[in-house]
Design a protein around this motif. Structure first.
Motif, PDB file in Angstrom:
ATOM      1  N   ILE A  93       0.842  -1.201   0.000  1.00 30.61           N
ATOM      2  CA  ILE A  93       0.000   0.000   0.000  1.00 30.61           C
ATOM      3  C   ILE A  93       0.875   1.249   0.000  1.00 30.61           C
ATOM      4  N   LYS A  94       1.924   1.269   0.803  1.00 32.59           N
ATOM      5  CA  LYS A  94       2.825   2.436   0.857  1.00 32.59           C
ATOM      6  C   LYS A  94       3.520   2.640  -0.489  1.00 32.59           C
ATOM      7  N   ILE A 144      -6.473   7.654  -8.335  1.00 35.58           N
ATOM      8  CA  ILE A 144      -5.603   6.814  -9.147  1.00 35.58           C
ATOM      9  C   ILE A 144      -5.768   5.376  -8.679  1.00 35.58           C
ATOM     10  N   THR A 145      -6.031   4.487  -9.626  1.00 34.11           N
ATOM     11  CA  THR A 145      -6.190   3.079  -9.317  1.00 34.11           C
ATOM     12  C   THR A 145      -4.894   2.344  -9.641  1.00 34.11           C
ATOM     13  N   ARG A 201      -6.595  -1.161  -5.797  1.00 31.20           N
ATOM     14  CA  ARG A 201      -6.818  -0.130  -4.790  1.00 31.20           C
ATOM     15  C   ARG A 201      -6.965   1.247  -5.442  1.00 31.20           C
ATOM     16  N   ASN A 202      -7.856   2.071  -4.869  1.00 29.99           N
ATOM     17  CA  ASN A 202      -8.055   3.442  -5.335  1.00 29.99           C
ATOM     18  C   ASN A 202      -7.429   4.404  -4.328  1.00 29.99           C
ATOM     19  N   THR A 239      -4.253   9.400   0.070  1.00 27.80           N
ATOM     20  CA  THR A 239      -5.141   8.741   1.021  1.00 27.80           C
ATOM     21  C   THR A 239      -5.659   7.438   0.431  1.00 27.80           C
ATOM     22  N   TYR A 240      -5.680   6.405   1.272  1.00 35.27           N
ATOM     23  CA  TYR A 240      -6.304   5.130   0.898  1.00 35.27           C
ATOM     24  C   TYR A 240      -7.116   4.658   2.101  1.00 35.27           C
ATOM     25  N   ALA A 241      -8.338   4.274   1.884  1.00 37.16           N
ATOM     26  CA  ALA A 241      -9.249   3.816   2.937  1.00 37.16           C
ATOM     27  C   ALA A 241      -9.368   4.868   4.046  1.00 37.16           C
ATOM     28  N   ASN A 242      -9.472   6.133   3.640  1.00 36.43           N
ATOM     29  CA  ASN A 242      -9.639   7.277   4.549  1.00 36.43           C
ATOM     30  C   ASN A 242      -8.492   7.458   5.533  1.00 36.43           C
TER      31      ASN A 242
END
Length: 115
Positions: A31-32, A65-66, A70-71, A98-101
């Motif tokens: 994710i990072k 951005i996807t 993940r968006n 930001t991902y998943a707030n």
């Protein structure tokens, strides 16, 4: 055979939390890395623009951005530190991803148009 199966099950039970922790660490690292890639894409698109057309303050338009499945929501902010924006040929740019707030990555740069 029963004793060896019992010993094997104890070993497996001890190893499973370590395996789950490793999977969680790998996912967080992925994710990072993807958040850094999303920030780089937005910065590259900003660098292609004429600097005089960039905002002189405030937040820019957010971009989704996807990457993978993940968006990521990328938000640029212009001239948060006004000391870098004293002329029309420089902009201080902050990027927040930001991902998943949850903010996963933030970076800053000073963009100068060279001629």
């Amino acid at each position: 055979v029963m004793i060896s199966l019992f010993i094997f099950s104890i070993v497996i039970a001890g190893m499973s939390p370590a395996f789950v922790a490793q999977l969680q660490q790998n996912t967080a690292s992925e994710i990072k890395t993807e958040a850094i890639m999303a920030a780089q894409q937005v910065l590259d698109s900003i660098r292609l623009q004429d600097i005089s057309g960039l905002p002189v303050s405030g937040a820019g338009a957010t971009t989704t951005i996807t990457l993978g499945e993940r968006n990521y929501v990328v938000t640029p902010t212009y001239c948060a530190d006004v000391s870098f924006c004293v002329s029309n040929v420089t902009r201080h740019i902050s990027i927040s991803v930001t991902y998943a707030n949850v903010i996963r990555y933030e970076t800053e740069t000073v963009f100068t148009q060279l001629r």
